[in-house]
Enzyme design. Structure first.
Site, PDB file in Angstrom:
ATOM      1  N   LYS A 194      -8.197 -12.312  -6.084  1.00  0.00           N
ATOM      2  CA  LYS A 194      -9.270 -12.521  -5.112  1.00  0.00           C
ATOM      3  C   LYS A 194     -10.447 -11.602  -5.439  1.00  0.00           C
ATOM      4  CE  LYS A 194      -9.736 -11.901  -0.188  1.00  0.00           C
ATOM      5  NZ  LYS A 194      -9.103 -11.525   1.066  1.00  0.00           N
TER       6      LYS A 194
ATOM      7  N   LYS B 160       0.821  -1.219   0.000  1.00  0.00           N
ATOM      8  CA  LYS B 160       0.000   0.000   0.000  1.00  0.00           C
ATOM      9  C   LYS B 160       0.849   1.261   0.000  1.00  0.00           C
ATOM     10  CE  LYS B 160      -4.224  -1.898   1.910  1.00  0.00           C
ATOM     11  NZ  LYS B 160      -5.049  -2.112   3.077  1.00  0.00           N
TER      12      LYS B 160
ATOM     13  N   LYS C 164     -14.231  -5.703  -4.428  1.00  0.00           N
ATOM     14  CA  LYS C 164     -15.028  -4.647  -5.047  1.00  0.00           C
ATOM     15  C   LYS C 164     -14.128  -3.667  -5.815  1.00  0.00           C
ATOM     16  CE  LYS C 164     -18.756  -1.477  -4.487  1.00  0.00           C
ATOM     17  NZ  LYS C 164     -19.172  -0.295  -3.767  1.00  0.00           N
TER      18      LYS C 164
END
Ligand code: SF4
Length: 331
Positions: free
Chosen positions: A193, A111, A196
């Site tokens: 995976k 991240k 959304k």
């Protein structure tokens, strides 16, 4: 009886990956164990986020969870920011967590690489996760594979805190991870995976037309270029989904027809779409009722927060005492 803590981000849409990987398990556990289920909105503001939709997404997620079968009378279902003790315990734990441990977290590395100026929240995120669990002295945490490293850090924090402040009578149990049996539900792109943010999901509350629209182009075994080419169902995500939504006889039929080129992938997907839509229909109906009465959902969340806070305050009183703080009057 175990005490289980589970968190889910308020992404708005609960998708079948969330359902099979987490929520279905909560529905099974709610009659057997003591469960705390938390919509983790404080985690959701770690990076840039849409302020205008945060509250709606949080309520939507609660609606999805209840519609999927979680009963707020059996579990403590609440919103993380409604229990401010999460943030307080996070700070208390931050003071003894080494920066080096945080920097070696795989998710932090992934991240933080996207930022020029890294928000500190991305670094200390796993401490908030530890606080979520420790606040309720939960002993069991269902996790996906991507959270195992964070849970190991939480266990290290427990060991460190207990050794430092409660060497004779540990306050916190070491939470143990329980990997979901549906460990990794792949997205419809077959690449990653279901998530959304990747746009590769089927919403738990999608109507049958939307389910079909999304399933129709989904990736299958690349060996099945034409209807006459046999395939291997074991490497096909559609087959995995059949195992979750179709009866055993259908799963056996899919296996056989795939290997013998007895039907095409569209035939196979159509059967899955029908079975999936039938399984999801009662959840869609329940969600529609809840959406029409948001005050009921908010009331259930308020009750959950009251129950969670009672537990959280007990833990924090003990933690403050062990850490040497001057008690507030009346506490
Ligand atoms: S027939 Fe079904 S299981 Fe086989 S590759 Fe096609 S979609 Fe997948």
């Amino acid at each position: 009886m175990s005490r289980i803590f589970s968190g889910i981000q308020p992404s708005g849409e609960l998708h079948i990956g969330n359902y099979l990987g987490a929520v279905k398990n909560w529905v099974e556990l709610q009659d057997k164990e003591e469960c705390l289920i938390c919509v983790v909105d404080l985690h959701a503001i770690t990076g840039k986020y849409d302020v205008a939709s945060l509250a709606a997404r949080t309520r939507e997620m609660a609606i999805g969870i209840i519609a999927a079968g979680v009963d707020p009378k059996k579990v403590i279902l609440f919103v993380q920011s409604h229990v401010p003790e999460h943030s307080e315990l996070q700070w208390l734990l931050t003071t003894l967590t080494p920066v080096g441990e945080l920097e070696r977290m795989t998710q932090y590395k992934d991240k933080s690489a996207k930022y020029e100026s890294i928000p500190a929240g991305i670094l200390v995120y796993p401490i908030l996760m530890a606080a979520d669990i420790l606040l309720y002295r939960a002993d069991t945490v269902p996790v996906g594979e991507d959270q195992v490293q964070h849970l190991e850090l939480a266990r290290e924090i427990v060991r460190k805190w207990n050794a430092e402040f409660a060497p004779d009578a540990p306050v916190f149990p070491e939470p143990k991870p329980v990997l979901s049996t549906a460990r990794r539900i792949m997205g419809l792109d077959g690449q990653a995976k279901m998530s959304k943010s990747l746009g590769n999901t089927i919403g738990l509350l999608d109507p049958p037309e939307a389910v079909w629209e999304k399933l129709r182009p989904a990736v299958t075994d690349p060996a099945r270029k034409t209807k006459k080419d046999p395939g291997n169902p074991e490497i096909c995500n559609i087959f995995t989904l059949h195992k979750h939504f179709s009866p055993p006889a259908t799963v056996a039929e899919v296996d056989q027809k795939c290997r013998t080129a007895g039907w095409g992938c569209l035939d196979c997907k159509k059967v899955l779409a029908d079975n999936m839509s039938a399984a999801l229909a009662p959840m869609r109906a329940r969600a529609a009722e809840l959406k029409a009465a948001p005050e009921q959902v908010d009331a259930a969340l308020a009750l959950g927060a009251t129950k969670a806070r009672t537990e959280a305050r007990k833990t924090l009183a003990l933690v403050r005492e062990r850490m040497g703080f001057l008690p507030t009057q009346g506490s």
